[in-house]
Design an enzyme around this catalytic site. Structure first.
Site: not given
Ligand SMILES: Cc1cc2nc3c(=O)[nH]c(=O)nc-3n(C[C@H](O)[C@H](O)[C@H](O)COP(=O)(O)O)c2cc1C
Length: 379
Positions: A106, A127, A129, A164, A274, A277
């Site tokens: 990330s 990854q 943005y 959140r 995501h 989230r």
């Molecule tokens: C703590 C945390 C931080 C995350 N940070 C990013 C991020 O920086 N960039 C991004 O594209 N997705 C981020 N995500 C989303 C994850 O890439 C992913 O889409 C998501 O965790 C998938 O769902 P799962 O946790 O059920 O496997 C984050 C998720 C979590 C839990």
């Protein structure tokens, strides 16, 4: 504690992390409807086994963007892993490398592109943005190319940060700060506190050198100001003109958007909300997958992201058209519970579950999976 499943790693992470940090990884947006849907919709799909098919030799390797993965798994990009465990991103990247699965770094990671590129034998995905400062975005892409990252992922579902509730209730700050109210919580988790206090101070390492200071609070303020709500497909065309390697968009659940992405020359679509989230109420990733597969017709590779907790979930996603799955929380729970060894444990659990369930499905390889392996059930 014997660890038999990802849920066991989750419970161990819950014991070992201060509440606010556990909630930061475990939680979703608002009422967490989409977070729950990501799981529940997997249980609405049943696996249909075939028998007497000779499954004595099984192969779960896949090829994504021309790169062979020993298991159909990629660690999802996640921000701030270094807050859970010292040098958490590096530990996770090493574990992915050893397991022969993918790793997507990330932009918001606590390790830099260059640090991760140095330590992993396999090439890393990056990854990013499309940020307000397009030169900074271009610079990140250049750094990813110089570090020989093998694919670029643009996350497109973060127009603004999702709300959140757990983080609001917990008064979460990054980096975690010692308030009187949090002292007890921190004191109850001495292992985490010791590692956090004695380990390298986590910061948003990719932004160091962008001339905005080095401490997390200063950088985080700058990064927050960089989210750009005016990004459109024109900007994706610009990214496409700058980045000539495999390019994927992460955060699509609409078949219409998937079609547009293909028309804009995108190589991969990460079907994702995501991890529940961002927009609460949006469809689960797994429920969006069949329509997207139908719309794309093999013109881009699909990666399912969200809710994978068992090997059987991976098999369901592959049956419905995904080339591989991303996992976020499953590896973060492992990292928070046991460091790099916990990430390796998460990957080993999923690998074994994929293998056993593949045999029980009567398929010798994941390439034999298609829609005939799943059927929709009420529950
Ligand atoms: C703590 C945390 C931080 C995350 N940070 C990013 C991020 O920086 N960039 C991004 O594209 N997705 C981020 N995500 C989303 C994850 O890439 C992913 O889409 C998501 O965790 C998938 O769902 P799962 O946790 O059920 O496997 C984050 C998720 C979590 C839990």
């Amino acid at each position: 504690m014997t660890i038999a499943s990802i849920e066991d790693l989750r419970l161990l992470a819950r014991r070992r992390l201060p509440r606010a940090l556990f909630d930061f990884i475990d939680g979703g947006a608002q009422d967490e409807v989409t977070l729950r849907r990501n799981r529940e919709d997997f249980s609405r799909l049943a696996l249909v086994p075939r028998v007497l098919t000779d499954v004595s030799e099984r192969d779960q390797s896949v090829t994504v963007f021309g790169q062979k993965l020993r298991s159909p798994l990629i660690l999802a990009p996640t921000g701030l892993p270094g807050v859970l465990w010292p040098d958490g991103a590096a530990a996770a990247a090493r574990a992915a490398d050893e397991a022969g699965v993918g790793f997507c770094l990330s932009t918001m990671s606590t390790s830099s592109i260059e640090d991760i590129a140095k330590l992993s034998r396999q090439r890393t995905w990056f990854q990013v943005y499309v940020m307000r400062d397009r030169e900074l975005t271009r610079d990140m892409m250049q750094r990813a190319r110089d570090a020989r990252c093998s694919a670029l992922v643009i996350t497109v579902d973060l127009q603004v940060q999702g709300q959140r509730d757990r983080d609001v209730r917990n008064g979460l700050t990054m980096p975690p700060r010692l308030h009187w109210s949090s002292l007890l919580e921190f004191g109850l988790h001495p292992g985490w506190l010791w590692r956090y206090a004695t380990g390298p101070k986590p910061t948003l390492a990719n932004f160091i050198g962008a001339g905005k200071g080095t401490d997390m609070i200063t950088i985080a303020g700058f990064v927050n100001s960089q989210f750009d709500q005016s990004v459109t497909w024109k900007d994706i065309d610009w990214v496409r003109s700058v980045w000539d390697g495999p390019l994927a968009l992460k955060g699509i659940t609409s078949a219409e958007d998937a079609k547009i992405a293909v028309a804009h020359g995108i190589d991969g679509i990460i079907v994702s909300n995501h991890g529940g989230r961002q927009l609460d109420g949006s469809p689960s990733a797994i429920s969006a997958l069949p329509e997207i597969a139908d719309a794309v017709q093999g013109r881009a590779q699909l990666v399912l992201d969200g809710g994978v907790r068992r090997g059987s979930d991976v098999l369901k996603a592959l049956s419905l058209g995904a080339a591989a799955c991303m996992i976020g929380r499953p590896f973060l729970y492992g990292l928070a519970a046991l460091g790099g060894a916990g990430v390796s444990k998460a990957l080993e659990l999923l690998r074994n579950e994929i293998d056993v369930n593949l045999a029980l499905l009567g398929r010798a390889g994941v390439e034999e999976l298609d829609a005939s392996a799943v059927t929709r059930v009420a529950r």
